[in-house]
Design a protein around this motif. Structure first.
Motif, PDB file in Angstrom:
ATOM      1  N   GLY A 193     -19.382  -8.610 -18.557  1.00  0.00           N
ATOM      2  CA  GLY A 193     -19.742  -7.519 -18.880  1.00  0.00           C
ATOM      3  C   GLY A 193     -19.716  -6.877 -18.259  1.00  0.00           C
ATOM      4  N   ASN A 243     -23.709  -6.978 -28.784  1.00  0.00           N
ATOM      5  CA  ASN A 243     -23.408  -8.401 -27.639  1.00  0.00           C
ATOM      6  C   ASN A 243     -23.060  -9.358 -27.985  1.00  0.00           C
ATOM      7  OD1 ASN A 243     -21.855  -9.609 -25.566  1.00  0.00           O
ATOM      8  ND2 ASN A 243     -23.510  -9.413 -24.256  1.00  0.00           N
ATOM      9  N   ARG A 294     -14.993 -12.977 -27.574  1.00  0.00           N
ATOM     10  CA  ARG A 294     -14.982 -11.029 -27.058  1.00  0.00           C
ATOM     11  C   ARG A 294     -14.240 -10.616 -26.194  1.00  0.00           C
ATOM     12  NH1 ARG A 294     -20.594 -11.027 -23.189  1.00  0.00           N
ATOM     13  NH2 ARG A 294     -19.125 -11.088 -22.064  1.00  0.00           N
ATOM     14  N   ASN A 308     -14.068  -7.723 -23.213  1.00  0.00           N
ATOM     15  CA  ASN A 308     -14.085  -6.897 -22.448  1.00  0.00           C
ATOM     16  C   ASN A 308     -13.390  -5.818 -22.127  1.00  0.00           C
ATOM     17  OD1 ASN A 308     -15.157  -5.877 -18.923  1.00  0.00           O
ATOM     18  ND2 ASN A 308     -16.332  -5.283 -20.771  1.00  0.00           N
ATOM     19  N   PHE A 368     -17.946  -4.276 -25.502  1.00  0.00           N
ATOM     20  CA  PHE A 368     -16.784  -5.111 -26.005  1.00  0.00           C
ATOM     21  C   PHE A 368     -15.902  -4.965 -27.198  1.00  0.00           C
ATOM     22  CE2 PHE A 368     -21.152  -6.613 -23.967  1.00  0.00           C
ATOM     23  CZ  PHE A 368     -20.415  -7.366 -22.990  1.00  0.00           C
TER      24      PHE A 368
END
Lengths: 395, 395
Positions: free
Chosen positions: B37, B177, B369, B371, B327
């Motif tokens: 991240g 997040n 997730r 990024n 994200f």
């Protein structure tokens, strides 16, 4: 609304009111203050740090501003290991070091990893106030061990280790805070003999060790005990406290891994910008020469402060004669409390620090801490005269 | 010797093994990584920071290198208050702000001050992994609240507040997040109505709020709830994470005083060198213009990443379309575990982050997730093709 603070933080800070008062008094610029423990800014390498910053940002600016590893900047860690070897003949490898936000954070990390509520730990009596405050957050039973002129009382230590179950002892063997005292080599060896083969860890703090202006250095407990002794270090007293760069050196893998996991959870990593600037400063400058200049200043200031005490303090008041560091420990005659001297002195414009908060239990003590690192000769002369007069009125 | 680690640190880190694996994989430079991240270094103001450092050291070098106050550098605190007013129409005064080593440290400070073992706290499900890790150090009972496309599930929140006894809820209402989702204004109002008049605090984290590249910002919960809502903030995502400058904004005096006492004990103060450099940077540069540039980059990258997903992902895979932040949250078809996709993708040279560690309880989930802030278009194209192929083989 009804706020319920955690039990841990509902207890009053250990001696928090005391330190708040002192800090408030010390912040008054019209006071002559010997209460703090600030390095003398004359020793700060401002221009060199500017050059180092420019180099780092020109060479590696993105790295200095991006997220970084939890353990710390590898080239800085390497330099710390090299300095341990050079100055103290200790063998640490890069995998043993974690860079922290000053050694104060390392105190908390070690406490979090080692202390369960009710666990026994040993400290010098007296010891560094902010270490006591950190330990107390974890509800240990604190066992204070007597501090003699030549270091920790090894008989009391042996008896405590034999009859109690302490997990570790926290010590500052060089120019101790608050007393300025240093362990003799003999005491260090005896202490190592007492602890060798036991499960008692040593947490050795050494913020002032390199600031020796007379006498000879003794061995670290790590020299005798190896991984049984975990070390704290800092650049605060030899380069800059404002950058908040300290470290913990720990060869025990189990403890190290927990320290690193905890550090990661606490704040991800220590600011990499300052780690890189400091490392560049160390690359481009002669740290030994820089420390020599600081030692010369501190040695002269200690000498001048002692001469003022000799001149102005009444008979019956005694004080330590430091070989390094920043503090002199004053003992008042029987019947006089340091907190009373402190209170009267502040009225006259002079701040000193009564010994009380440095003790786990004793209150109304006859001892107080005088800092000499950060005052002009004029301030020392004027301040000690006032302090001496305050004492004379009370004797 | 026999080492007894504290009980607190003897428990395994919450999902520690998982994050260690991901970090290890992400450190491999031959990988294409969407697992982290990190801000895009293109946005780092390296030259401006060099100019700011030179100014600070020339003007006030001693102050930048000396010990400083625990609360933080007053001019920087003042700027944070001004920015809250300008950007979010929130009234904070300097006495409400503490500067921390990134907002991660503020998470720990709030946890230490509020959580006793067994206390109930609420989190979004899923939520920021490192917040869960910090909370777990204090042994709370964590109550996960469902997260919908338009924000927290206010029915479930109301039911939980009614039937349980939670002390606070931790939320990231803007570009959350891990999901990248943002609360609608309607959800924010409903949430405020549910909590108003209760003893439940809100801990609102807002690292990405200023990185909005489309749509309109909603109100902070602080706007509706006042001192019942404590805010976390950081310069990490808009200026530099490496300097480790975050803050906590808390109008409740009882909590504020405890936070400050705890911060003081933890590490005395946040590094003043970087606080002063950052403040000078803000004085001399147009932060809004700087953020505009970063938003443009991130908006374009998000768009490109979505176009790659449209092109390469098999049918049945869905994903969020973020209006800001860093994200995208991908949901796989029934029967496919994100950890399996993650494992296969790493073999093919692509790192992604399965959703599992972001949930308090669920394991073997279908979410992951991605990024997009820190990759080139070429890497996104190549990486999403590989990821799509991995998914196709598993469907």
């Amino acid at each position: 609304m009804n706020i319920k603070i955690s039990k841990r933080m509902s207890q009053p800070d250990f001696q928090g009111a005391f330190t708040a008062d002192i800090l408030k008094a010390a912040a008054n610029p019209s006071l002559i203050s010997f209460a703090g423990g600030l390095p003398n800014p004359v020793s700060f390498p401002v221009e060199e740090m500017e050059a180092a910053t420019n180099k780092v940002l020109a060479r590696d600016g993105v790295r200095a501003l991006q997220y970084s590893g939890a353990q710390g900047y590898p080239p800085l860690i390497k330099r710390i290991c090299e300095r341990y070897k050079k100055i103290m003949d200790l063998d640490f490898s890069p995998k043993d070091i974690i860079i922290t936000n000053g050694s104060q954070q390392a105190l908390d990390m070690f406490s979090a990893v080692m202390i369960d509520p009710g666990d026994q730990i040993m400290v010098e009596n007296p010891t560094y106030l902010c270490a006591l405050q950190t330990f107390h957050l974890y509800y240990p039973e604190v066992l204070p061990i007597k501090l003699n002129e030549d270091g920790i009382d090894t008989d009391m230590l042996a008896e405590t280790v034999k009859t109690q179950n302490p997990k570790f002892i926290y010590i500052i063997p060089n120019f101790q805070n608050p007393t300025g005292l240093t362990y003799s080599e003999n005491v260090r060896q005896q202490m190592a003999e007492v602890l060798k083969g036991t499960d008692v860890l040593v947490l050795e703090d050494n913020p002032y060790g390199e600031l020796r202006f007379s006498g000879e250095a003794g061995h670290s407990l790590h020299y005798f005990l190896g991984e049984q002794c975990v070390m704290l270090g800092t650049f605060s007293k030899i380069v800059s406290p404002g950058m908040r760069i300290g470290w913990i050196a720990c060869k025990n893998r189990e403890i190290f891994d927990k320290l690193l996991a905890y550090k990661t959870t606490m704040d991800l990593h220590t600011n990499i910008f300052c780690q890189m600037v400091l490392e560049q400063y160390l690359e481009d400058n002669d740290l030994d020469a820089h420390i020599e200049r600081a030692k010369k200043i501190y040695g002269e200031k200690a000498e001048y402060m002692i001469s003022c005490m000799e001149k102005y303090f009444p008979e019956g008041v005694t004080y330590t004669k430091p070989e390094g560091g920043m503090f002199i420990w004053v003992t008042l005659p029987e019947g006089i409390k340091a907190v009373d001297v402190q209170a009267e002195a502040i009225k006259e414009g002079v701040a000193v620090c009564a010994g009380d908060p440095f003790y786990e239990n004793e209150r109304g003590v006859r001892t107080m801490r005088i800092n000499y690192s950060n005052s002009t000769n004029e301030a020392m002369d004027k301040g000690m005269k006032i302090l001496g007069d305050v004492m004379k009125k009370m004797i």
